[in-house]
Design an enzyme around this catalytic site. Sequence first.
Site, PDB file in Angstrom:
ATOM      1  N   HIS A 392       0.828  -1.208   0.000  1.00 18.89           N
ATOM      2  CA  HIS A 392       0.000   0.000   0.000  1.00 18.89           C
ATOM      3  C   HIS A 392       0.869   1.268   0.000  1.00 18.89           C
ATOM      4  O   HIS A 392       0.731   2.135  -0.862  1.00 18.89           O
ATOM      5  CB  HIS A 392      -0.900  -0.019   1.237  1.00 18.89           C
ATOM      6  CG  HIS A 392      -1.859   1.129   1.335  1.00 18.89           C
ATOM      7  ND1 HIS A 392      -3.171   1.042   0.960  1.00 18.89           N
ATOM      8  CD2 HIS A 392      -1.688   2.407   1.775  1.00 18.89           C
ATOM      9  CE1 HIS A 392      -3.774   2.206   1.149  1.00 18.89           C
ATOM     10  NE2 HIS A 392      -2.890   3.058   1.652  1.00 18.89           N
ATOM     11  N   GLU A 393       1.774   1.358   0.966  1.00 19.22           N
ATOM     12  CA  GLU A 393       2.597   2.570   1.080  1.00 19.22           C
ATOM     13  C   GLU A 393       3.573   2.691  -0.098  1.00 19.22           C
ATOM     14  O   GLU A 393       3.895   3.802  -0.528  1.00 19.22           O
ATOM     15  CB  GLU A 393       3.354   2.583   2.413  1.00 19.22           C
ATOM     16  CG  GLU A 393       2.465   2.557   3.656  1.00 19.22           C
ATOM     17  CD  GLU A 393       1.431   3.671   3.698  1.00 19.22           C
ATOM     18  OE1 GLU A 393       1.609   4.706   3.031  1.00 19.22           O
ATOM     19  OE2 GLU A 393       0.407   3.488   4.393  1.00 19.22           O
ATOM     20  N   HIS A 396       1.745   4.463  -2.853  1.00 20.09           N
ATOM     21  CA  HIS A 396       1.776   5.917  -2.644  1.00 20.09           C
ATOM     22  C   HIS A 396       3.121   6.498  -3.076  1.00 20.09           C
ATOM     23  O   HIS A 396       3.193   7.503  -3.786  1.00 20.09           O
ATOM     24  CB  HIS A 396       1.563   6.247  -1.168  1.00 20.09           C
ATOM     25  CG  HIS A 396       0.153   6.173  -0.700  1.00 20.09           C
ATOM     26  ND1 HIS A 396      -0.883   6.799  -1.347  1.00 20.09           N
ATOM     27  CD2 HIS A 396      -0.394   5.564   0.388  1.00 20.09           C
ATOM     28  CE1 HIS A 396      -2.014   6.566  -0.685  1.00 20.09           C
ATOM     29  NE2 HIS A 396      -1.738   5.820   0.363  1.00 20.09           N
ATOM     30  N   HIS A 399       3.834   6.476  -6.781  1.00 20.32           N
ATOM     31  CA  HIS A 399       2.997   7.528  -7.370  1.00 20.32           C
ATOM     32  C   HIS A 399       3.708   8.886  -7.206  1.00 20.32           C
ATOM     33  O   HIS A 399       3.846   9.655  -8.169  1.00 20.32           O
ATOM     34  CB  HIS A 399       1.642   7.542  -6.661  1.00 20.32           C
ATOM     35  CG  HIS A 399       0.589   8.356  -7.362  1.00 20.32           C
ATOM     36  ND1 HIS A 399      -0.710   8.431  -6.917  1.00 20.32           N
ATOM     37  CD2 HIS A 399       0.647   9.153  -8.461  1.00 20.32           C
ATOM     38  CE1 HIS A 399      -1.413   9.220  -7.718  1.00 20.32           C
ATOM     39  NE2 HIS A 399      -0.610   9.676  -8.662  1.00 20.32           N
TER      40      HIS A 399
END
Length: 600
Positions: A392-393, A396, A399
């Site tokens: 998940h991180e 981020h 991105h």
Amino acid sequence: MTSKNEILERKDIPKEKKWDIESMFADFSEWEKSYNNAKEMAKNFESYKEKVVSSSENLYNVLNDMGDLYRITEHLYSYAHMKLDEDTREGNSQALSDKGLGLYVEVGEKTSYVVPEILTLDLATLEKYYEEKPELKLYKKHIDDIMRQKEHVLSAREESILAQMGEVANSPQKIFSMLNNADIKFPTIKDEEGKDVEVTHGNFIPLMESKDRDVRKRAFEALYTTYKGFKNTFAASLNGDLKKNIFNATVRNYKSSREASLDQNNVSLSVYDNLIKSIHNNLDSMYKYMTIRKRALGVEELHMYDLYTPIVKDVDLKIPYEEGVELVKKALVPLGGEYMEAVEEGFSSRWIDVYENRGKRSGAYSGGSYDSKPFILLNYHDTLDNVFTVAHELGHSIHSYFTRKTQPYIYGDYSIFVAEVASTANEALLMDYMLKNVKDKNEKLYLLNHYLESFRTTVFRQTMFAEFEKTINEYLEDGGALTADYLCETYKKINELYYGPDVVVDDEIAMEWARIPHFYYNYYVFQYATGYSAAVALSEKILEEGKPAVDRYINFLKSGSSDYPLNVLKAAGVDMTTEEPVNNAMKLFSKLVDEMDKLI
């Protein structure tokens, strides 16, 4: 790395498992030098006052210098809060964080006149400026966004008054926070071993996950009975906060606080309404999932305190960090060579602060500044959840990595509306990989349970929150009184709708609205559900279409805020102005429910 109960001091964590924060500033003295430079820049910026739009040259210089000022301020503050997060007990880091935050406030004050002055420009003059100064076209989207909201910006005097009221206007949220986090105390209950344990915000969900149903029931009743004792105070603070939002929307010429909030990202009300409509049309899948949960737990009645305990027993997956990293890498291979190069860089170049240490901030996040590595804070503990947190991180951070490498500073970030897409897409790809490669039936059930719970809490529950928020705001805007009784009655009814006939919606859950801080965020929660739906749609396209979908996705990651979030997502292949993305996410949810039904 450590035994379950052993938490090391910061100095005892190996360097390669700590983020490379020294690449931002070698030490505090270097930070201070940059801080003093920023203070001087902020002071000098006042020289532009009343001259912002006097010429194309001036407008360009103002936007350039303001960007430089915010860029250095962001870098300073990012370092300061990350340094504090390493060890929140450290006094020097506390002082640094306070100074960094203070600088942000000061820069905001020193630059507050820029937007009102830009809004005095007429379009003909603006077009003339673009011709005179072609470099100014870099800022065209930014200026267009300012002009788009022109009718909602007040005079400089009125804007100044509203700004000065900021601290007073935030009082309801502060009252809620103090009551909820500092003053409220919950009872002590007996745990599985018969030992006394005080219910807290931190241990409530672990208690709700207990295998012992009596423990779950005791924790549930202890928490919500306590909230009920403060119901009128919680209702008054929420009422005050919503009225503040309605006031701000009204004076800025919006029809509602919802319209005012969504307009910040140029998102239409139909996106919000379509989300609720699509979830309503797919509630039968949620009802079926609740029926399966009831059957799997072997209970005559499924209560609200039965919703968090795992359906699948006796699966204890232990996944050390290195093993988790390899799992994530294998799962993300469909994203292609360019993406995987960034993944390798992230794991090898000390983006990640891996393990818990004494004093370290809890939880996980992706951070850093435009000029730093896209750092990740973890507190890794060898669990399946923690592997998903890594994915998940990392989503981020990659991105941010692509955005910052591709876009100039002015567009070098991305809106909240798309913020959860890249992170959740990574989780979806990881889940797909694990489900395709799992051999043990119980482990597969465990993974399905994990995925379905992710849907339940992020899509269904956040949409339920969004519908509740919309309902109570509209009631208030129509002249209704937001009493504790009205809030409880409305909240209980909406739970009954979303969970269906196989769940006993206990009276205590009627107080849950009182503990949700997101109701003070002014129409924030719906973005969790839309972001999750968009991520599911994109991950499915990547797996089905391959390179064309991957290319669109990488372009999405590189777009930053160079266009509005709905446009950026549409270019990636997901049109959030339609019901299709949410409906497709619901099809996947329904398919997973059917799969679990066959296995249990």
